[in-house]
Design a protein around this motif. Sequence first.
Motif, PDB file in Angstrom:
ATOM      1  N   PRO A  18      64.530  33.909 -22.116  1.00 45.48           N
ATOM      2  CA  PRO A  18      63.617  32.844 -22.548  1.00 45.48           C
ATOM      3  C   PRO A  18      64.345  31.494 -22.531  1.00 45.48           C
ATOM      4  O   PRO A  18      65.472  31.387 -23.006  1.00 45.48           O
ATOM      5  CB  PRO A  18      63.230  33.244 -23.969  1.00 45.48           C
ATOM      6  N   SER A  35      67.966  33.506 -26.281  1.00 46.08           N
ATOM      7  CA  SER A  35      67.207  32.443 -25.619  1.00 46.08           C
ATOM      8  C   SER A  35      68.056  31.180 -25.558  1.00 46.08           C
ATOM      9  O   SER A  35      69.097  31.082 -26.197  1.00 46.08           O
ATOM     10  CB  SER A  35      65.892  32.177 -26.361  1.00 46.08           C
ATOM     11  N   ARG A  37      64.085  32.357 -15.468  1.00 41.49           N
ATOM     12  CA  ARG A  37      63.055  33.383 -15.258  1.00 41.49           C
ATOM     13  C   ARG A  37      63.656  34.580 -14.528  1.00 41.49           C
ATOM     14  O   ARG A  37      63.407  35.731 -14.880  1.00 41.49           O
ATOM     15  CB  ARG A  37      61.877  32.818 -14.471  1.00 41.49           C
ATOM     16  N   GLY A  92      65.618  36.664 -16.781  1.00 41.00           N
ATOM     17  CA  GLY A  92      64.854  37.280 -17.858  1.00 41.00           C
ATOM     18  C   GLY A  92      65.205  36.730 -19.230  1.00 41.00           C
ATOM     19  O   GLY A  92      64.973  37.389 -20.238  1.00 41.00           O
ATOM     20  N   ALA A 129      64.624  26.245 -14.888  1.00 44.49           N
ATOM     21  CA  ALA A 129      63.581  27.203 -15.285  1.00 44.49           C
ATOM     22  C   ALA A 129      63.482  28.406 -14.346  1.00 44.49           C
ATOM     23  O   ALA A 129      63.429  29.550 -14.822  1.00 44.49           O
ATOM     24  CB  ALA A 129      62.236  26.490 -15.425  1.00 44.49           C
ATOM     25  N   PRO A 130      63.452  28.229 -13.019  1.00 46.76           N
ATOM     26  CA  PRO A 130      63.368  29.414 -12.140  1.00 46.76           C
ATOM     27  C   PRO A 130      64.564  30.356 -12.288  1.00 46.76           C
ATOM     28  O   PRO A 130      64.403  31.582 -12.251  1.00 46.76           O
ATOM     29  CB  PRO A 130      63.316  28.820 -10.727  1.00 46.76           C
TER      30      PRO A 130
END
Length: 171
Positions: free
Chosen positions: A71, A95, A66, A69, A62-63
């Motif tokens: 999804p 995504s 992020r 950028g 997840a990090p």
Amino acid sequence: PRRALVCVPEDAPPYASTGQRHEAWLEYVERVILFLAERTRGRMLGLFTNRIVLQRVGERLAPSFRALGLPFYWQGMPGLRKEEIIPLFRRQTESVLLGLDTFWYGVDFPGETCEYVVIPKLPYGPLDPYLYAQMARMGRAQQRNRIYMPQALSMFRQGCGRLLRSEQDRG
């Protein structure tokens, strides 16, 4: 066959369910997913066979997503149910979605939404009392080939089927 390319990495460490070998395998899976996502800008569905592994990979990646950028969704992520993740993934072409059993079949992500499917481990399924009994009766190798392999191949075909949903799809 002309609309799909299947790649099997030769540098993958062997799968292990626990210990240091499991950690090495997990890190490899994370690196491959991140590498592909960076180069493809998403449009990727990752299909997992184990909820705990999926959770760990999702939380650890997840990090990085992020920071990119992009999804990033995974089945079981805090705050979103599976039914909420599906339309988000469909709407956001760039995504990445990681899912379990229910994403192997019965969902439709046509067009550019899903052009890449990553399957970290073949879906052999859980051992149950019936399979243990068959293993005792037939022997380990026969049981694997006659019971597990057909189930795994069927599920693998279902997973690959997430790519090619119409004549125009490619993957």
